[in-house]
Design a protein around this motif. Structure first.
Motif, mmCIF file in Angstrom:
data_model
loop_
_atom_site.group_PDB
_atom_site.id
_atom_site.type_symbol
_atom_site.label_atom_id
_atom_site.label_comp_id
_atom_site.label_asym_id
_atom_site.label_seq_id
_atom_site.Cartn_x
_atom_site.Cartn_y
_atom_site.Cartn_z
ATOM 1 N N VAL B 11 0.831 -1.209 0.000
ATOM 2 C CA VAL B 11 0.000 0.000 0.000
ATOM 3 C C VAL B 11 0.861 1.253 0.000
ATOM 4 O O VAL B 11 0.646 2.190 -0.771
ATOM 5 N N MET B 12 1.892 1.264 0.852
ATOM 6 C CA MET B 12 2.770 2.425 0.921
ATOM 7 C C MET B 12 3.501 2.648 -0.393
ATOM 8 O O MET B 12 3.690 3.773 -0.838
ATOM 9 N N ALA B 15 1.131 4.143 -2.914
ATOM 10 C CA ALA B 15 0.915 5.538 -2.549
ATOM 11 C C ALA B 15 2.110 6.404 -2.946
ATOM 12 O O ALA B 15 1.945 7.485 -3.502
ATOM 13 N N ALA B 16 3.311 5.880 -2.678
ATOM 14 C CA ALA B 16 4.520 6.642 -2.998
ATOM 15 C C ALA B 16 4.639 6.869 -4.499
ATOM 16 O O ALA B 16 5.033 7.946 -4.959
ATOM 17 N N PHE B 18 2.205 7.148 -6.677
ATOM 18 C CA PHE B 18 1.270 8.202 -7.068
ATOM 19 C C PHE B 18 1.814 9.582 -6.721
ATOM 20 O O PHE B 18 1.792 10.499 -7.543
ATOM 21 N N LEU B 19 2.311 9.714 -5.495
ATOM 22 C CA LEU B 19 2.851 11.011 -5.078
ATOM 23 C C LEU B 19 3.971 11.444 -6.005
ATOM 24 O O LEU B 19 4.028 12.580 -6.465
ATOM 25 N N TRP B 22 2.798 12.556 -9.473
ATOM 26 C CA TRP B 22 2.192 13.879 -9.526
ATOM 27 C C TRP B 22 3.202 14.997 -9.383
ATOM 28 O O TRP B 22 3.088 16.042 -9.986
ATOM 29 N N VAL B 23 4.176 14.750 -8.563
ATOM 30 C CA VAL B 23 5.083 15.851 -8.265
ATOM 31 C C VAL B 23 6.258 15.884 -9.257
ATOM 32 O O VAL B 23 6.829 16.927 -9.517
ATOM 33 N N PHE B 24 6.550 14.723 -9.858
ATOM 34 C CA PHE B 24 7.765 14.648 -10.662
ATOM 35 C C PHE B 24 7.830 15.620 -11.840
ATOM 36 O O PHE B 24 8.829 16.339 -11.983
ATOM 37 N N PRO B 25 6.800 15.659 -12.723
ATOM 38 C CA PRO B 25 6.924 16.564 -13.875
ATOM 39 C C PRO B 25 7.177 18.003 -13.467
ATOM 40 O O PRO B 25 7.872 18.750 -14.164
ATOM 41 N N ILE B 26 6.634 18.393 -12.300
ATOM 42 C CA ILE B 26 6.802 19.771 -11.845
ATOM 43 C C ILE B 26 8.223 19.989 -11.334
ATOM 44 O O ILE B 26 8.900 20.954 -11.705
ATOM 45 N N TRP B 28 10.765 18.211 -12.094
ATOM 46 C CA TRP B 28 11.689 18.024 -13.215
ATOM 47 C C TRP B 28 11.816 19.310 -14.030
ATOM 48 O O TRP B 28 12.899 19.677 -14.477
ATOM 49 N N GLN B 261 -5.712 26.114 0.005
ATOM 50 C CA GLN B 261 -5.780 24.650 0.157
ATOM 51 C C GLN B 261 -7.077 24.149 0.782
ATOM 52 O O GLN B 261 -7.707 23.226 0.287
ATOM 53 N N VAL B 265 -11.502 22.086 -2.626
ATOM 54 C CA VAL B 265 -12.547 21.165 -3.087
ATOM 55 C C VAL B 265 -13.818 21.946 -3.410
ATOM 56 O O VAL B 265 -14.444 21.744 -4.441
#
Lengths: 306, 279
Positions: B11-12, B15-16, B18-19, B22-26, B28, B261, B265
């Protein structure tokens, strides 16, 4: 719930009417600027669009312009590129929305169970959704998907798949634009569904646990039915946006190679502003409006059906 | 026990991933903006390099400067925000709090305008603005941005106005205050938070808009989302500069997103059905 003013005058009819009239006048003066602006920027353009769709209007050949009635629509129904763009629209919308909702839901369930680190997810999930799809498209097109030094291609090479022409091959280009849209908007489904999960009553689960329901049963019989309104809402919202996606495809493939990733929205744009056939482009935009209305009608019917 | 551990680990790990995804292209893009072109093009991709601010210096002050485009983006976004709020606050108050015939229809109309695909708005608007000479002007772009920012702002604000108790208004009326004075002195201060959130999202949507901007912009008015294309041409791509421009274009909205933040939603769910120009 009576509005102030109106409630004061209920015992004497005349005063009540005067106050109600005054309230109405006040409401009208408050609404007028916004509604005039909305009329001017949405309703009026719609009328004008329907009007131009009955004209032959070509910015490159203005001498041939003129009223042609429903001719544009007759051409449209026989236009293979129209039907293929409609198909691309449906594939793009169907696949991106399905992926966003399933991945978003799976991740929301997973994060809900985490005791620590939820905050990181809530924070990171904001990043993609606040970005301009134009910037997102540019980043993916270059730093992620460029041959060799693009990170995705680098990973593909190392996985033994070899370097791919991600945006030059029709199938890979379609997959790429679907992945990019899914990357940007899955956090949206995730955040909305996580918020909705967090608001579910705890005691139902307690009862289910006492009844020895399995995790799958709990999900299938309790979570999913309770989440249904939120899921349907996300599906409706994401479908409307995917149908009219523009920057996310335009900046990456511009609809290419050929017309492989040309959704109807993009076709209407290209026809009007690249090929300068404003009249026919208008007819395509009207067709897109009709498709949007039909699909949202179906989705709203789905929401009402229990 | 061990099975539980394995499950937790899996599970971890998911989750890692996904995180990271999402953050990588930014991240990078941020790293690439600190590289030289040679380092950007290196194979395998370089994580370690000697950082340089050269790309930022070039895009801000050099020959291919996009500083004017950043300023354009700010003028468009701030202008749209101010005009939208001036119109949306009174309209939302009327829809949320006042009684008048046709109220339901008015609310429905605001929603229905969002069904219209943006491309269906820009085709006729292009013809009109061309006729009156408003292509490549701020007033042209800001005017058409109202088509998506107004419905969005009205509906978001309605939800905040509905939360105020009626007693507050009644007390003010009993004191003999006029309606306008009550709205300004009693109601508006109550929804300050909602107004701030709305401002953030209206600005964000205007900053990110692309379709209208690409059709209506020219040499005078060209927001940064459109100007980015200058760095990618058939002949050559200016890699590090493109990365720097991307980071500059992302910076304001990322900051605003993190500031808002807690309300994101709410802003997003009102926004996507009922507005939101980012497609």
């Amino acid at each position: 719930m009576t509005a102030p003013g109106a409630s004061a005058g209920e015992d004497s009819g005349d005063l009540g009417r005067v106050l109600a009239q005054r309230e109405r006048k006040f409401a009208m003066s408050l609404l007028a600027p916004a509604f005039l602006a909305l009329l001017a920027t949405t309703t009026f353009p719609l009328m004008f669009l329907i009007w131009t769709s009955t004209y032959r209007m070509d910015l490159a050949m203005p001498f041939a312009d003129g009223f042609i009635g429903l001719e544009n629509y007759r051409i449209l129904l026989a236009d293979e590129r129209f039907w293929s763009s409609l198909l691309v629209s449906l594939i793009y919308t169907g696949s991106t929305v399905t992926l966003q909702v399933t991945l978003g839901l799976a991740l929301a369930l997973l994060v809900m169970d985490m005791k620590r680190g939820q905050g990181w997810f809530r924070l990171i999930a904001i990043l993609p959704v606040v970005l301009s799809p134009a910037v997102v498209g540019m980043i993916w097109r270059t730093f992620m998907l460029a041959p060799e030094f693009g990170v995705v291609d680098y990973l593909a090479i190392n996985a033994g798949l070899g370097s791919k022409n991600w945006l030059g091959d029709p199938l890979l280009a379609m997959i790429s634009v679907i992945v990019i849209h899914t990357w940007q908007w899955t956090p949206f489904a995730f955040m909305v569904l996580l918020a909705s999960l967090a608001s579910l009553p705890e005691d139902i689960y307690e009862a289910a646990r006492l009844d020895r329901a399995t995790a799958w049963q709990r999900f299938r019989r309790i979570t999913l039915p309770l989440l249904r309104p939120a899921i349907v809402m996300v599906v409706i919202m994401r479908t409307m946006v995917a149908l009219t996606a523009f920057a996310a495809i335009f900046t990456v493939t511009a609809g290419g190679p050929g017309t492989a990733t040309e959704i109807l929205n993009l076709y209407a744009y290209r026809k009007s502003f690249t090929e300068l056939s404003i009249g026919y482009g208008s007819a395509l935009a009207v067709a897109l409006l009709i498709v949007t209305i039909v699909i949202s009608g179906l989705l709203f019917a789905l929401r009402r059906a229990k | 026990m061990t099975l539980k551990r394995v499950r937790l680990f899996v599970v971890m790990a998911i989750a890692a991933i996904f995180l990271l995804a999402w953050v990588f292209p930014i991240i990078w893009s941020l790293l690439n903006s600190l590289k030289t072109d040679q380092d950007v093009l290196a194979y395998p991709p370089k994580l370690m390099f000697s950082p340089t601010l050269e790309a930022y210096r070039d895009v801000l002050f050099g020959s291919a400067a996009i500083l004017p485009n950043l300023i354009s983006s700010f003028i468009i976004s701030i202008g749209t925000t101010i005009i939208t709020m001036l119109m949306a606050v009174p309209a939302a108050y009327a829809l949320a709090r006042l009684r008048f015939r046709g109220k339901r229809f008015a609310g429905f109309y605001v929603l229905a305008t969002q069904m219209l695909p943006p491309v269906g708005i820009i085709i006729p608007y292009f013809l009109i603005l061309r006729r009156i000479g408003w292509i490549d002007t701020y007033q042209g772009i800001i005017l058409i941005y109202l088509s998506f920012s107004l419905p969005f702002a009205i509906w978001l604000l309605v939800s905040y106005f509905e939360d105020i108790p009626f007693e507050m208004e009644e007390a003010a009326y009993l004191d003999g205050a006029t309606r306008l004075r009550t709205l300004w002195r009693v109601i508006i201060p109550q929804v300050r938070g909602g107004i701030a959130v709305t401002i953030v999202f209206v600005f964000l949507n205007a900053w990110n808009e692309f379709l209208f901007a690409v059709v209506l912009s020219g040499n005078t008015v060209r927001p940064v989302t459109v100007a980015m294309f200058n760095f990618v041409s058939v002949e050559q791509t200016l890699w590090a500069k493109l990365a720097a421009v991307s980071v500059l274009a992302m910076l304001p909205v990322v900051v605003l997103g993190i500031v808002a933040q807690k309300n994101i939603v709410k802003g997003l769910t009102v926004g996507a059905v009922k507005g939101g120009g980012r497609r």
